[in-house]
Design a protein around this motif. Structure first.
Motif: not given
Lengths: 392, 392
Positions: A40, A42, A48-49, A53, A366-368
């Motif tokens: 994750c 930016d 940022y997280d 996953f 990010g998640k994907w």
């Protein structure tokens, strides 16, 4: 496309891969403390997280193993791959043998194993890493995961399946992934196992899910391969179809199956004709084959992986045929993709553009989105154009 | 806003409800053959899919029962309500007592009961219909469903819950819905049950989920009501927050709880300040409280229900306070909403606009949009402005 174009393209992809994309992930994603990778990130690369996953962990481990195997045995690439592989071994697998969907920064499980794609990418990662380390232990692990995937094929979601049996559907995603996975771990399979799986995948992808009339790949059909007039039955995911076609090109090329290559090329052209946004350019994310509204609110967005898979499919298709129609499509998609996706200010590529072509999420991961589609496609396009450039 | 504005607004909402929106659904959605309603209607009202989503069936039955109860006991409205109620009774409930998520046109279950919101809207529908028919049978049914909802509160998704217990979260959606549901079926509850549930809901909504510092409502918190720095913990759904605030206004007004009314109004203003798109106007669909990327690709879209709930909240807040700041916000949201959402050519309202305010899905109904938010909000705004207009 001219010989000069091939040379220019080869250099463009090479530089983007080695001077921009790989350094970006090396610089920002490595979690030396806990192992694994932060995905994750930016626009500027800031984390940022910290959730991890599993399929993105596996995909990044695969990328660095693959570069080590295919490009150059650089020690730092192997170490980066190892960081993900060890994290996956320690924290990725549930007691059931299935892989979690997500864990936190230190590896505690957050989301139970509900997606067979976590397993698929874990098997791919262990397969590539085994090759890099030349270590049967990882190969056996890949094989074990592969067998587990096969055993879950009929009901991949297991207890998390919300559907009743009133309208049974076949899902395209799994045969598509398997047609690639089987070649990733082929050293551990017998020729019989490989051939049988490839035959099945070709039959499913080019038989069951391809609609001969429209030349489009459906995401879901009835168990008999018939059209189902429902939201899922009408759904077209052009990026999925294009990605599958380039797997078909690989298989066709490997098997010297000219008919398969030509069929896949026809499908590539049908998908692009159907899904190209005539007004703003780019390939839609989701479409309804009958032109009805999709359930996906993001249907008209332009996604990085869709365009990269299109470029790989078109580059490979061109290298196998020299077909000027393919060449023209390549250049159209190339122009759109290179104009809109690379981030000129902070490096790497934007993932999510709105219909008009502006980034509406400026994240790099990010998640994907993680370290996968961009480097994989850059590598494949580079190699394809380099071969074309040297074919004089 | 002037007295004349109130009269104009009251007329606008009344006409939209009775001359446009209700006739649209009466004309296109009724399934006389199988019972229930078709909700997948395209821009012109043509049915493009025949699947029936249980919560939308319940919501439409609720709307027609409510109009019959609150506006005028028109026989045709009762018959339309009955069509949905009977369909729900025949096909909506699984043996477990939970409601399916979706069934096909003839009522065969397609998607298992995984959403407690199907149950919530079924209870609401039976409660309103019981009032219309003055029939205890439906009231008892509503009560039974309500009790089942309460029994599932701690784990609403049951076996479909994919989360581990590593990062337990409280979910805002359920207390929000309950704060409305309890008033919908109050005739069947004791005063003690009502008061206890309202107390709990107020405590959860205005205590647990409201961040006092930012004045924003979070979708998820830790079990202790603390901020969790994760995708879910950072998530703000402005429409949800605004909808909850107008439930709080209703409760505050009913209880003569001036402090609750004033607190809710402050939150409404904070949410609008935070979530109004300064560039293109309109309220964002999803936001990250720290400004990080959301997981929701549709985060910047402008949705019909968000804007309608904002109008209801602002109209009610204005009628309770005459606060000019609220009045100014009402007019700003009114202007945006009435300019962009009603379809001038084919009637009813668009549901999904892109960030720039253009419809990017022109459907009138689908899996999430049915005959509910538009008529409910039109009715509530009409009634609120009519009262204001008559307050001379």
């Amino acid at each position: 496309m001219t010989q000069q174009d091939f040379t220019i393209y080869a250099g463009l992809y090479k530089d983007a891969l080695l001077l921009d994309v790989i350094p970006f992930w090396e610089c920002y994603s490595i979690d030396k403390k806990n192992g694994g990778y932060f995905t994750c990130l930016d626009r500027e690369g800031t984390i940022y997280d910290t959730d991890k996953f599993i399929w993105l962990q596996a995909r990044q481990a695969w990328v660095f193993s693959m570069l080590y195997n295919e490009l150059e045995p650089r020690k730092d690439w192997l170490e980066t791959a190892k960081l993900g592989i060890e994290f996956l071994i320690k924290y990725g697998m549930a007691k059931s043998g299935d892989f979690y969907f997500a864990v936190n920064a230190v590896g505690e499980p957050l989301v139970k194993p509900y997606s067979i794609f976590s397993d698929c990418f874990a098997a791919m990662a262990f397969g590539q890493y085994a090759k890099a380390e030349n270590d049967d232990h990882f190969l056996n692990l890949a094989y074990k995961i592969y067998q587990n995937i096969l055993s879950k094929q009929q009901n991949p979601k297991g207890i998390f399946n919300k559907k009743t049996n009133i309208r049974p559907l076949k899902d395209f995603a799994l045969p598509m992934i398997l047609s690639n996975l089987v070649l990733e771990i082929e050293v551990v399979l017998s020729q019989g196992e490989i051939d049988q799986m490839l035959d099945t995948c070709i039959e499913e992808v080019m038989g069951t899910f391809l609609d001969e009339e429209t030349g489009l790949i459906h995401e879901y059909t009835s168990p008999e391969g018939k059209f189902v007039n429902s939201f899922e039955g009408r759904l077209i995911n052009p990026g999925h179809g294009l990605e599958a076609m380039r797997f078909m090109l690989d298989i066709g090329n490997r098997r010297n199956d000219r008919a398969l290559v030509e069929k896949a090329i026809k499908v590539i052209l049908s998908i692009l004709d159907f899904s190209w946004d005539q007004e703003y350019g780019g390939i839609y994310y989701f479409m309804d084959v009958k032109g009805h509204p999709t359930q996906q609110l993001e249907w008209d967005q332009k996604l990085w992986w869709v365009h990269l898979e299109a470029l790989v499919a078109l580059a490979k298709a061109f290298s196998l045929t020299n077909d000027p129609k393919i060449g023209a499509w390549y250049q159209k998609v190339h122009h759109y993709t290179w104009k809109h996706f690379p981030d000129p200010d902070f490096g790497e590529w934007f993932g999510y553009l709105n219909r008009q072509g502006q980034p509406h999420l400026t994240l790099k991961g990010g998640k994907w989105k993680g370290c996968f589609h961009v480097p994989r496609a850059l590598f494949q396009c580079w190699q394809t154009f380099e071969k074309l450039a040297n074919q004089l």
